[in-house]
Scaffold this motif. Structure first.
Motif, PDB file in Angstrom:
ATOM      1  N   UNK A   1      12.493  10.394 -27.712  1.00 48.94           N
ATOM      2  CA  UNK A   1      12.381  11.737 -28.529  1.00 48.94           C
ATOM      3  C   UNK A   1      10.887  11.619 -28.858  1.00 48.94           C
ATOM      4  N   UNK A   2      10.736  10.425 -29.638  1.00 53.18           N
ATOM      5  CA  UNK A   2       9.347  10.286 -30.318  1.00 53.18           C
ATOM      6  C   UNK A   2       8.080  10.380 -29.326  1.00 53.18           C
ATOM      7  N   UNK A   3       8.125  10.054 -28.214  1.00 57.67           N
ATOM      8  CA  UNK A   3       7.127  10.188 -27.167  1.00 57.67           C
ATOM      9  C   UNK A   3       7.142  11.523 -26.656  1.00 57.67           C
ATOM     10  N   UNK A   4       8.265  12.230 -26.523  1.00 53.02           N
ATOM     11  CA  UNK A   4       8.509  13.704 -26.064  1.00 53.02           C
ATOM     12  C   UNK A   4       7.745  14.641 -27.100  1.00 53.02           C
ATOM     13  N   UNK A   5       7.637  14.037 -28.416  1.00 53.41           N
ATOM     14  CA  UNK A   5       7.038  15.068 -29.426  1.00 53.41           C
ATOM     15  C   UNK A   5       5.645  14.850 -29.556  1.00 53.41           C
TER      16      UNK A   5
ATOM     17  N   UNK B   1       8.044  22.000 -20.719  1.00 57.48           N
ATOM     18  CA  UNK B   1       8.170  20.733 -20.167  1.00 57.48           C
ATOM     19  C   UNK B   1       8.863  19.803 -21.479  1.00 57.48           C
ATOM     20  N   UNK B   2       8.324  19.846 -22.536  1.00 54.38           N
ATOM     21  CA  UNK B   2       9.064  19.168 -23.573  1.00 54.38           C
ATOM     22  C   UNK B   2      10.276  19.537 -23.736  1.00 54.38           C
TER      23      UNK B   2
ATOM     24  N   UNK C   1       7.159  10.111 -21.731  1.00 52.68           N
ATOM     25  CA  UNK C   1       5.599  10.031 -21.797  1.00 52.68           C
ATOM     26  C   UNK C   1       5.012  10.700 -20.830  1.00 52.68           C
ATOM     27  N   UNK C   2       5.739  10.962 -19.559  1.00 52.98           N
ATOM     28  CA  UNK C   2       5.268  11.853 -18.625  1.00 52.98           C
ATOM     29  C   UNK C   2       5.262  13.119 -18.819  1.00 52.98           C
ATOM     30  N   UNK C   3       6.485  13.495 -19.621  1.00 51.90           N
ATOM     31  CA  UNK C   3       6.344  14.963 -20.097  1.00 51.90           C
ATOM     32  C   UNK C   3       5.118  15.225 -20.830  1.00 51.90           C
ATOM     33  N   UNK C   4       4.763  14.619 -21.636  1.00 48.72           N
ATOM     34  CA  UNK C   4       3.250  14.753 -22.649  1.00 48.72           C
ATOM     35  C   UNK C   4       2.098  14.704 -21.527  1.00 48.72           C
TER      36      UNK C   4
END
Length: 760
Positions: free
Chosen positions: A407-411, A717-718, A736-739
């Motif tokens: 979740x942190x990476x998605x943010x 995407x997020x 992380x790929x989402x970002x």
């Protein structure tokens, strides 16, 4: 009273709006620092320093602690300036040119486009801890940031390949090594950002997630996370370089050398930036014009498309102005330099595009404010995902920590933060390539929302080159006498009607009489004393207000105005001396340009100081509404009335329209590179085509559509990956790929605007 000093640096390494925010926050915390301006496209930081506070070296150290490279520029940077034109208007949409000088200089250390790379206009783009200044001249794949990607890719790829043959205990250290290699520079930057006032940076989120993953035994995914993050930064680097390519292309329009003519007629080669005002240069067929200047000898067709976007070569001869970067097609020209290199048309365009990209649109400011709250909020949500589910949902702690880190990476707000400025920068660059100059994202955003476009007439809808068609002297007077008095009053004026009077006098061999005490009544007339008598050249309205009876000339006045001609009444004291009629033909593309606005759903209207009959005759031929006999203050009231229905774009020639241009939602100046056209309004159409206004509206709407698509991609995407992560469908590296993926998509989508073309 202690005065602050303006100081500027070239900052290498900024490749997105997040970089700009980091640098701004870091230097604003230093004592004595104020008025911080960070320009992403120009790679330039400028600020004011109070005496006895922080030193320039301290500022540079603060910037370099964030991982950027700061190089001081040679000259102090004056604050931004804007020139206004307040020329008096004397009848028939008369606009005498008394424009103020161009805005106070902007730092162009090497004298504009003729300067060396790395000075003035920043053309290189080196990055972060891994780069050095030499990277500015390297292709993207040879920079320090690219080297980090190659090293990480090799480590991750080797570990992944060996995992097929070796046990995990032997390949795990390779994944861990890849993670640590990346975390050294990223972690150092995160710490520096936290000290500089940005504790919730993207680097902080990534480092926290990667370290957490390594701690819980997911080093393979941690390595992939840092690798994808490094790839994302490299792609931002490439995108920033592409966005700057438009400015680089403009700078390359300037030839490096010029042929300066000596007094004896011989030539010498000199660097273009060394040309001084007053120099005489030789421009041969096929050469690019090395300066702004005036042709003293020779005739040729000039291709001005590199500067104005106008594809048809324009015939030029003695007395005509030429702009730097134009291509001389056939004849040999001798051109007298009228502007120094640092102030020529291309330099001013480059400066304007750079400053425009530093100006933030309302949508961009909202996204930046939103992202400032987004990141700490996301960290709180991530913490809740780690702490609550083990008790509420029965998750084991490993699963809870793993999903919380995902979740942190998605943010990471990279894609969201870059979505707006990337589109705006591409839109501004695309416009500049076609002679559509827009001073910032705010103006670009407003143009497309316009409900009404108001046009000035003379020099905007018409060619601005009126000629005298009729001379009707009063009884007992001659045509030459009428013309000599009028030419005396108009001498020294740059207004189109004044030029027409003087040209007619010259053509007929009439010598203007001596005049003194010239003055103007704005919107009505210009006056002077000739001999001992007061002469005025003004509108019929001025004559009527003065109580002058025209007698037999009244019928002729009505006839001439009915033919669509502009008529000036020449008075000697309070008696008519005669009438002078002018004809200013509409621009060739005016009707088509007006029709194009109608197809876009925008209402065109003409605001003119000319008489009602002439104004309506022109308006009917072009297919738009007209408001005539407007004084400057009347135009302001009309603009205010139109704004009640929605945003209004005002289009003028930039000479005497400054009040109306400023009062409108967006002011657009038409003019081939004049000082006022480039400095006064919010936007400028360099091609001198009415159709350019509809192109501005189309470009604005295309840019805002691109912005909305980018924001939808970034958030969409997020949202998808957030749901799949919480459900356990996806893990760290897809997070992380989402970002990174969203960043790539919004960047590619924004770059599409560079290929924008007006609708046929």
């Amino acid at each position: 009273m202690n005065e602050t000093t303006r100081v500027a640096w070239r900052v290498e390494g900024m490749d997105c709006a997040s970089c700009v925010a980091k640098v701004s926050r870091a230097v604003e915390r230093l004592p004595g620092v104020s008025d911080v301006e960070v320009n992403l496209m120009a790679e330039r930081l400028s600020l004011s320093l109070a005496p006895g506070a922080s030193t320039p070296d301290a500022v540079a150290r603060q910037v370099e602690a964030l991982g950027y490279k700061a190089h001081p520029l040679a000259a102090a940077l004056p604050g931004p300036g804007h020139a206004d034109a307040h020329g008096p208007d004397h009848g028939h949409d008369h606009k005498h040119d008394h424009a103020a000088p161009a805005a106070a200089g902007h730092d162009h250390a090497a004298g504009g486009p003729g300067g060396r790379a790395g000075e003035g206009v920043a053309l290189g783009h080196a990055h972060a801890d891994h780069d050095d200044p030499a990277d500015a001249e390297k292709p993207w794949y040879a920079t320090g940031k690219a080297r980090l990607v190659w090293i990480l890719g090799a480590l991750v790829g080797a570990a992944w390949g060996l995992s097929f043959f070796l046990p995990e205990r032997l390949t795990y250290p390779l994944f861990l090594a890849a993670t640590l290699v990346a975390l050294v520079p990223f972690g150092r930057r995160a710490i520096a950002l936290a000290r500089a006032g940005s504790p919730f940076s993207i680097e902080t989120l990534m480092c926290t997630a990667a370290l957490g993953a390594a701690v819980i035994g997911a080093a393979e995914e941690a390595a992939l996370v840092v690798f994808l993050f490094a790839v994302g930064e490299l792609l931002e680097n490439v995108a920033a370089g592409r966005a700057r390519a438009g400015i680089r292309a403009l700078a390359q329009l300037m030839p490096r050398v010029a042929l300066r003519l000596r007094p004896d007629g011989s030539t010498e080669q000199v660097m273009s930036e060394r040309l001084a005002v007053g120099d005489l240069v030789l421009v041969r067929p096929g050469d690019r014009v090395p300066c702004d200047g005036v042709i003293e000898d020779g005739h040729s067709a000039l291709d001005e498309s590199p500067v104005t976007g106008e594809s048809v070569p324009v015939a030029r001869g003695p007395g005509d102005h030429v702009v730097a970067g134009s291509i001389n097609a056939d004849g040999t020209l001798r051109v007298r330099v009228s502007r120094a290199a640092a102030d020529n048309t291309i330099s001013r365009i480059i400066r304007m595009v750079e400053e425009a990209t530093a100006s933030r649109a309302p949508t961009q400011r909202f996204i930046e404010r939103f992202s400032a709250w987004w990141t700490p909020g996301a960290m709180i949500v991530s913490l809740l995902v780690i702490l609550i589910p083990p008790f509420a949902l029965g998750w084991d702690w490993w699963t809870s920590i793993y999903r919380g880190l995902a979740v942190l990476l998605i943010a990471c707000p990279c894609a969201l933060v870059i979505s707006v400025p990337a589109a705006m920068a591409s839109g501004l660059s695309a416009g500049a390539r076609r002679g559509l100059l827009i001073k910032g994202g705010a103006a670009l955003e407003r143009i497309g929302a316009a409900r009404t476009v108001a046009f000035d007439k003379t020099g905007t809808l018409t060619e601005g080159r009126p000629r005298v068609t009729d001379l009707l002297p009063a009884e007992g007077r001659s045509e030459d006498e009428l013309l000599s008095y009028a030419a005396a009053v108009e001498a020294g004026s740059a207004h189109p009607l004044a030029k027409a009077v003087l040209a007619a006098a010259e053509a007929r061999g009439v010598t203007p009489l001596e005049a003194r005490g010239q003055a103007a009544i704005p919107g009505k007339a210009v006056l002077a004393t000739v001999g001992e008598r007061r002469i005025s050249v003004g509108s019929p309205r001025h004559a009527a207000e003065a109580g002058v009876a025209l007698g037999g000339l009244a019928a002729e006045l009505a006839r001439l105005e009915g033919e669509g001609k502009t008529v000036a009444v020449v008075l000697i004291e309070v008696a008519p001396l005669g009438l002078i009629a002018f004809r200013d033909e509409p621009r060739a593309d005016a009707a088509a340009g007006i029709a194009a606005l109608g197809r876009l759903g925008v209402r065109p209207v003409m605001l003119t100081g000319d008489n009602r009959r002439t104004g309506e005759a022109i308006a009917v031929s072009l297919g738009l509404d007209a408001k005539a006999e407007l004084l400057p203050e009347d135009k302001l009231r009309e603009i205010a009335r139109l704004k009640e229905r929605g945003p209004v774009v005002m289009v003028g020639d930039g000479i005497n329209d400054a009040p109306a241009l400023a009062a409108a939602s967006v002011g657009v100046a038409m003019g081939g590179g004049t000082d006022v056209a480039l400095e006064t309004a919010d936007a400028a159409v360099l091609k001198d085509r009415v159709g350019g206004v509809s192109e501005l509206v189309g470009l604005s709407r295309a840019t805002m559509a691109n912005v909305k698509t980018n924001v939808a991609i970034a958030i969409g995407l997020k949202a998808v990956f957030l749901v799949t992560t919480l459900l356990g469908i996806t893990g760290l590296w897809p997070a992380i790929l989402a970002d990174t993926g969203a960043t790539v998509l919004v960047t590619l989508n924004a770059l599409r605007l560079l290929a924008w073309k007006p609708a046929a």
